[in-house]
Enzyme design. Structure first.
Site, mmCIF file in Angstrom:
data_model
loop_
_atom_site.group_PDB
_atom_site.id
_atom_site.type_symbol
_atom_site.label_atom_id
_atom_site.label_comp_id
_atom_site.label_asym_id
_atom_site.label_seq_id
_atom_site.Cartn_x
_atom_site.Cartn_y
_atom_site.Cartn_z
ATOM 1 N N PRO A 81 -75.490 -22.432 54.886
ATOM 2 C CA PRO A 81 -76.468 -21.389 54.565
ATOM 3 C C PRO A 81 -75.802 -20.016 54.445
ATOM 4 C CG PRO A 81 -76.553 -21.912 56.902
ATOM 5 C CD PRO A 81 -75.574 -22.872 56.291
ATOM 6 N N ARG A 113 -77.715 -17.067 52.308
ATOM 7 C CA ARG A 113 -78.901 -16.217 52.209
ATOM 8 C C ARG A 113 -79.810 -16.363 53.431
ATOM 9 N NH1 ARG A 113 -81.180 -15.218 47.098
ATOM 10 N NH2 ARG A 113 -80.144 -17.104 46.421
ATOM 11 N N CYS A 151 -78.304 3.831 33.231
ATOM 12 C CA CYS A 151 -78.685 4.044 31.836
ATOM 13 C C CYS A 151 -79.069 2.734 31.195
ATOM 14 C CB CYS A 151 -77.531 4.693 31.101
ATOM 15 S SG CYS A 151 -77.186 6.286 31.801
ATOM 16 N N GLU A 152 -80.180 2.197 31.619
ATOM 17 C CA GLU A 152 -80.566 0.880 31.151
ATOM 18 C C GLU A 152 -82.013 0.636 31.559
ATOM 19 O OE1 GLU A 152 -77.322 -1.539 31.123
ATOM 20 O OE2 GLU A 152 -78.401 -3.392 31.491
HETATM 21 N N1 LLP Z 1 -72.423 -23.461 49.387
HETATM 22 C C1 LLP Z 1 -72.031 -23.390 48.096
HETATM 23 C C2 LLP Z 1 -71.066 -24.355 47.609
HETATM 24 C C3 LLP Z 1 -72.547 -22.411 47.248
HETATM 25 O O1 LLP Z 1 -72.155 -22.360 45.990
HETATM 26 C C4 LLP Z 1 -73.486 -21.480 47.756
HETATM 27 C C5 LLP Z 1 -74.048 -20.442 46.907
HETATM 28 C C6 LLP Z 1 -73.855 -21.567 49.101
HETATM 29 C C7 LLP Z 1 -73.318 -22.578 49.890
HETATM 30 C C8 LLP Z 1 -74.819 -20.612 49.754
HETATM 31 O O2 LLP Z 1 -76.064 -20.650 49.179
HETATM 32 P P1 LLP Z 1 -77.280 -19.840 49.882
HETATM 33 O O3 LLP Z 1 -77.555 -20.517 51.195
HETATM 34 O O4 LLP Z 1 -76.820 -18.458 50.080
HETATM 35 O O5 LLP Z 1 -78.380 -19.954 48.920
HETATM 36 N N2 LLP Z 1 -76.135 -14.784 43.509
HETATM 37 C C9 LLP Z 1 -77.258 -15.703 43.604
HETATM 38 C C10 LLP Z 1 -76.960 -16.855 44.511
HETATM 39 C C11 LLP Z 1 -75.728 -17.613 44.107
HETATM 40 C C12 LLP Z 1 -75.428 -18.711 45.079
HETATM 41 C C13 LLP Z 1 -74.084 -19.269 44.811
HETATM 42 N N3 LLP Z 1 -73.685 -20.290 45.704
HETATM 43 C C14 LLP Z 1 -78.490 -14.924 44.073
HETATM 44 O O6 LLP Z 1 -78.390 -13.729 44.282
HETATM 45 O O7 LLP Z 1 -79.566 -15.498 44.199
#
Ligand code: LLP
Length: 463
Positions: free
Chosen positions: A321, A323, A391-392
């Site tokens: 995890p 996020r 600027c967007e």
């Molecule tokens: N493990 C792997 C292999 C991942 O690629 C990711 C996220 C995570 C764990 C963690 O995922 P989480 O628990 O944080 O959802 N920038 C995007 C999210 C991209 C996630 C990329 N990989 C956003 O702001 O929503």
């Protein structure tokens, strides 16, 4: 400073040409604890506080825009995950959500492991003293240098993402006289219910090795033959900001299915599976995230049941995890600048940051909440769009939200749940200076990532 209402600004119930928004809350002053970090509240003057500190004081001391990260909440969430999964499982915090030396210290102290996906993240982890065996290296295109650095540091695992990389890691490990523990990342063919850009387990995308057409089984065959690597498990990550557990369950079932095939073909029972990250958090009151103990219970039950029916020993489970740990622990504090009421549409509220500190709204249509935090207001709700200073026209922080109609320049507003993928995806667009991250705990605040300065910007400009 004027606190007068903006007569032309739309009110709730007016006609609007676009936008989907929920009705305004009964009281705009309420800071819903589902969305705000645990120590957020309001003091008797109506000023929002975090860890006992009024945001007005924080703004004076640290400036705006700035991210304020609730350390007690971060640590509590770490503990909720490790308690939920227990001692027979491992929790890897996904550093891409937000990483700094302080975060690494907290993770170390709370007994978590760390998933890094670049040389920079690996360098931060090692610099802050994360024991290498508690680090996993990810990435679909790891450089030779990144692999060498990880292998020589002795990272606990490298998650292989392709056939080419498997050979590369084996070769590098051999040349360094090491045997590198690896997992193979498979794509299980699950359609995760999330934005296309953050769904990762369907087949037509860049990550992993497909399960469906036998590629994953072939990868295992080759991995088991290579010197320099030790295959310890299978990895799957289906996407991000997901609420529905069904995708994780299908994924767990398919990964266990592969373990059974491996046992049948090679007589080997791989000891680990990793089910990735991706659990959703609440950005608005409508979002209904699952609690870690719920998630742990259902994933463990599925894996145990599937293993029993396949006659396999239950592997050690890990999860990643990002996020769900850091996302809810921070908010971004902005100062209100220009306010522009557009007759019959909405009121545009400009803040002193924007897409350079939160690209998620522009990139994923992400929804956020917002509140006036420097004072209480009993003015009517005013349909607003919080925009930045870039600027967007796509420079939107909160697409549709209600703010009090007496909002005025100089007020402070805050956007909650910006701990994940905001500072870590921040940019210098328009030569914006990336905001600081300030950790708050028990009545004190300290900068853990300082604000960029014009000198920082100019230092890179060597022309
Ligand atoms: N493990 C792997 C292999 C991942 O690629 C990711 C996220 C995570 C764990 C963690 O995922 P989480 O628990 O944080 O959802 N920038 C995007 C999210 C991209 C996630 C990329 N990989 C956003 O702001 O929503």
């Amino acid at each position: 400073m004027s606190r007068s209402a903006h007569p032309a600004g739309p009110r709730y119930g007016d006609v609007h040409t676009e936008g989907h928004y929920s009705p305004p809350p009964a009281d705009l002053n309420t800071l819903d604890d589902k969305i705000w970090s645990r120590t957020v509240g309001r003091d008797e003057d109506g000023v929002a506080t975090v860890a006992g500190l009024p945001v007005t004081r924080l703004a004076e001391e640290f400036g705006t825009p700035a991210y304020f990260l609730d350390e007690a909440d971060f640590r509590a969430r770490c503990r909720a995950w490790t308690d939920a999964f227990g001692k027979d499982a491992d929790v890897f915090y996904a550093g891409k959500a937000f990483l700094s030396r302080a975060v690494v210290h907290w993770l170390k102290e709370e007994g978590l492991n760390l998933d890094v996906c670049s040389g920079g993240e690996l360098a931060t982890a090692l610099d802050a003293g994360m024991p290498p065996e508690r680090i996993a290296l990810h990435g679909n295109n790891k450089s030779v240098h990144e692999i060498e650095r990880a292998v020589s540091a002795g990272v606990g695992r490298i998650v292989l993402d392709s056939f080419q990389e498997m050979v590369r890691v084996a070769h590098i490990a051999q040349s360094l006289g090491r045997v590198q523990p690896v997992q193979i990342r498979v794509t299980v063919g699950v359609e995760a219910h999330t934005h296309e850009f953050i769904a990762t387990a369907h087949e037509d995308q860049k990550f992993g090795i497909a399960l469906a057409d036998g590629q994953a089984a072939e990868a295992v065959r080759r991995a088991l033959k290579l010197d320099g690597i030790e295959l310890i498990g299978i990895h799957s990550h289906i996407g991000s900001q997901i609420f529905d557990m069904a995708g994780f369950e299908v994924s767990a079932r398919r990964v266990v299915g592969l373990l059974a095939e491996i046992r049948d073909e090679h007589g080997v029972e791989l000891p680990e599976i990793d089910l990735g990250g991706g659990l959703g958090i609440a950005y608005t009151p409508e979002d209904d995230p699952r609690e870690p103990h719920d998630i742990a219970k259902s994933l463990t039950a599925i894996v145990t049941r599937e293993c029993e029916s396949a006659g396999l020993r239950t592997p050690r489970i890990s999860v990643e995890p990002g996020r769900a740990i850091v996302g809810p622990t921070a908010f971004t504090l902005y100062e209100v600048g220009t306010i522009k009421p557009l007759e019959g549409l909405r009121t545009y509220v400009s803040v002193d940051g924007g897409m350079s500190d939160n690209i998620r709204t522009a990139l994923y249509d992400a929804e956020y909440s917002v509140a006036l935090v420097s004072r209480r207001s009993d003015a009517e709700p005013m349909l607003s769009r919080v925009v930045g200073k870039h600027c967007e026209s796509g420079d939107i922080v909160v697409r549709d939200a209600f703010l009090p109609a007496d909002l005025a320049p100089g007020d402070l507003i805050a956007v909650p749940a910006t701990g994940a993928y905001c500072r870590s995806m921040a940019s210098n667009y328009n030569h914006a200076l990336r905001p600081p991250v300030v950790a708050v705990k028990d009545g004190s605040a300290r900068v853990i990532v300082r604000r960029e300065t014009e000198e920082d910007l100019l230092r890179l400009d060597v022309g």
